[in-house]
Design a protein around this motif. Structure first.
Motif, PDB file in Angstrom:
ATOM      1  N   THR A  58      -2.727   0.998  -4.640  1.00  0.00           N
ATOM      2  CA  THR A  58      -3.240   2.053  -3.778  1.00  0.00           C
ATOM      3  C   THR A  58      -4.584   2.579  -4.269  1.00  0.00           C
ATOM      4  O   THR A  58      -4.896   2.489  -5.463  1.00  0.00           O
ATOM      5  CB  THR A  58      -2.221   3.217  -3.715  1.00  0.00           C
ATOM      6  OG1 THR A  58      -2.775   4.314  -2.975  1.00  0.00           O
ATOM      7  CG2 THR A  58      -1.845   3.717  -5.099  1.00  0.00           C
ATOM      8  N   LEU A  92       6.143   8.635  -5.047  1.00  0.00           N
ATOM      9  CA  LEU A  92       7.240   7.676  -5.037  1.00  0.00           C
ATOM     10  C   LEU A  92       8.513   8.277  -5.615  1.00  0.00           C
ATOM     11  O   LEU A  92       9.611   8.081  -5.078  1.00  0.00           O
ATOM     12  CB  LEU A  92       6.830   6.427  -5.822  1.00  0.00           C
ATOM     13  CG  LEU A  92       5.709   5.598  -5.165  1.00  0.00           C
ATOM     14  CD1 LEU A  92       5.109   4.638  -6.183  1.00  0.00           C
ATOM     15  CD2 LEU A  92       6.232   4.847  -3.951  1.00  0.00           C
ATOM     16  N   ASP A 149       0.861  -1.177   0.000  1.00  0.00           N
ATOM     17  CA  ASP A 149       0.000   0.000   0.000  1.00  0.00           C
ATOM     18  C   ASP A 149       0.903   1.235   0.000  1.00  0.00           C
ATOM     19  O   ASP A 149       2.112   1.137   0.268  1.00  0.00           O
ATOM     20  CB  ASP A 149      -0.891  -0.040   1.243  1.00  0.00           C
ATOM     21  CG  ASP A 149      -1.776   1.177   1.377  1.00  0.00           C
ATOM     22  OD1 ASP A 149      -2.413   1.563   0.383  1.00  0.00           O
ATOM     23  OD2 ASP A 149      -1.819   1.757   2.476  1.00  0.00           O
ATOM     24  N   LEU A 150       0.335   2.408  -0.255  1.00  0.00           N
ATOM     25  CA  LEU A 150       1.128   3.636  -0.295  1.00  0.00           C
ATOM     26  C   LEU A 150       0.959   4.479   0.968  1.00  0.00           C
ATOM     27  O   LEU A 150       1.866   4.567   1.802  1.00  0.00           O
ATOM     28  CB  LEU A 150       0.765   4.471  -1.525  1.00  0.00           C
ATOM     29  CG  LEU A 150       1.549   5.773  -1.704  1.00  0.00           C
ATOM     30  CD1 LEU A 150       3.028   5.491  -1.945  1.00  0.00           C
ATOM     31  CD2 LEU A 150       0.971   6.614  -2.833  1.00  0.00           C
ATOM     32  N   LEU A 205       4.053   3.082   2.949  1.00  0.00           N
ATOM     33  CA  LEU A 205       5.346   3.517   2.405  1.00  0.00           C
ATOM     34  C   LEU A 205       5.635   4.988   2.683  1.00  0.00           C
ATOM     35  O   LEU A 205       6.796   5.371   2.848  1.00  0.00           O
ATOM     36  CB  LEU A 205       5.387   3.267   0.898  1.00  0.00           C
ATOM     37  CG  LEU A 205       5.458   1.809   0.446  1.00  0.00           C
ATOM     38  CD1 LEU A 205       5.306   1.730  -1.070  1.00  0.00           C
ATOM     39  CD2 LEU A 205       6.757   1.144   0.888  1.00  0.00           C
ATOM     40  N   VAL A 256       3.207  -1.365  -6.031  1.00  0.00           N
ATOM     41  CA  VAL A 256       2.377  -0.534  -5.167  1.00  0.00           C
ATOM     42  C   VAL A 256       0.958  -0.603  -5.692  1.00  0.00           C
ATOM     43  O   VAL A 256       0.711  -0.394  -6.884  1.00  0.00           O
ATOM     44  CB  VAL A 256       2.874   0.927  -5.139  1.00  0.00           C
ATOM     45  CG1 VAL A 256       1.865   1.836  -4.461  1.00  0.00           C
ATOM     46  CG2 VAL A 256       4.219   1.005  -4.434  1.00  0.00           C
ATOM     47  N   VAL A 282       3.229   0.226 -10.435  1.00  0.00           N
ATOM     48  CA  VAL A 282       2.324   1.061  -9.632  1.00  0.00           C
ATOM     49  C   VAL A 282       0.923   0.941 -10.220  1.00  0.00           C
ATOM     50  O   VAL A 282       0.726   1.182 -11.411  1.00  0.00           O
ATOM     51  CB  VAL A 282       2.757   2.542  -9.627  1.00  0.00           C
ATOM     52  CG1 VAL A 282       1.771   3.387  -8.809  1.00  0.00           C
ATOM     53  CG2 VAL A 282       4.169   2.692  -9.075  1.00  0.00           C
ATOM     54  N   PRO A 301       9.400   1.036  -6.971  1.00  0.00           N
ATOM     55  CA  PRO A 301       8.794  -0.280  -7.161  1.00  0.00           C
ATOM     56  C   PRO A 301       8.766  -0.632  -8.640  1.00  0.00           C
ATOM     57  O   PRO A 301       8.919   0.228  -9.506  1.00  0.00           O
ATOM     58  CB  PRO A 301       7.385  -0.092  -6.604  1.00  0.00           C
ATOM     59  CG  PRO A 301       7.105   1.365  -6.841  1.00  0.00           C
ATOM     60  CD  PRO A 301       8.418   2.065  -6.613  1.00  0.00           C
TER      61      PRO A 301
END
Length: 207
Positions: free
Chosen positions: A104, A115, A8-9, A13, A102, A125, A122
């Motif tokens: 999200t 990011l 998850d964002l 992260l 990712v 996304v 990553p």
């Protein structure tokens, strides 16, 4: 077999609270509608439209979502730092020959801006997916682990048949996350590399 790990964002992260708070303060100023930005950032996770429904009538939500997304890059990206351990978590997956993605509820362009700003890279996304809908992307990429902070992230992992790894950097306690079905609960991503090393070793042995 290549192991793919989803993250998850927001509040997993990155700490997006300062930027989202600033964006809602600006939206409130532009519209003249009182929005409690501190309350907003205490319950991050669901899609934007869910939160806007607390402050605007249904017929204005699409308009306000567009306005929010227009001002978001200017107000939200710079103030939002990576959370401790985020870069090391992604690097740990890569070092073991795995792939990171990712997934999200935030739209993908804004997620990518975040990011890039904090230097996280990553492999994939995917945006605009929430709770069980996250399983679409996780299954498509063959993700066997999904890491998040929200109860909705646990639901997404479960729907994808992935291991639900939770961190307590979001709005929920360890007890909350375990009660919701988390398979693993970590205090934050600084604990991820050690857990991942053990998990990846076991997965390799079973491959």
């Amino acid at each position: 077999m290549t192991l793919t790990v989803g993250f998850d964002l927001d509040m997993t992260l990155i700490d997006s609270r300062p930027g989202i708070r600033a964006t809602y303060v600006e939206l409130s100023a532009r519209t003249g509608v009182r929005i409690d930005a501190d309350l907003v950032v205490s319950r991050l996770g669901p899609p934007l439209e869910h939160e806007l429904a607390h402050w605007f009538p249904e017929e204005r939500i699409a308009e306000m979502a567009a306005a929010y997304r227009e001002i978001y890059p200017t107000h939200a990206i710079h103030p939002s730092p990576a959370l401790p351990g985020a870069e090391d978590a992604i690097q740990a997956v890569r070092a073991a020959g795995g792939r990171s993605m990712v997934v999200t509820a935030k739209n993908a362009p804004h997620a990518t801006l975040h990011l890039t700003h904090v230097g996280l890279k990553p492999d994939t996304v995917v945006g605009s997916l929430w709770a069980e809908a996250k399983a679409e992307a996780l299954r498509a990429q063959g993700a066997r682990v999904y890491v998040g902070d929200h109860l909705g992230d646990i639901r997404g992992a479960r729907a994808a048949g992935a291991l639900a790894v939770s961190v307590t950097t979001g709005p929920y306690s360890e007890d909350d996350l375990r009660a919701a079905g988390a398979d693993v609960v970590l205090p934050d991503l600084t604990a991820f590399p050690a857990w991942w090393a053990a998990y990846a070793e076991g997965a390799d042995a079973l491959a």
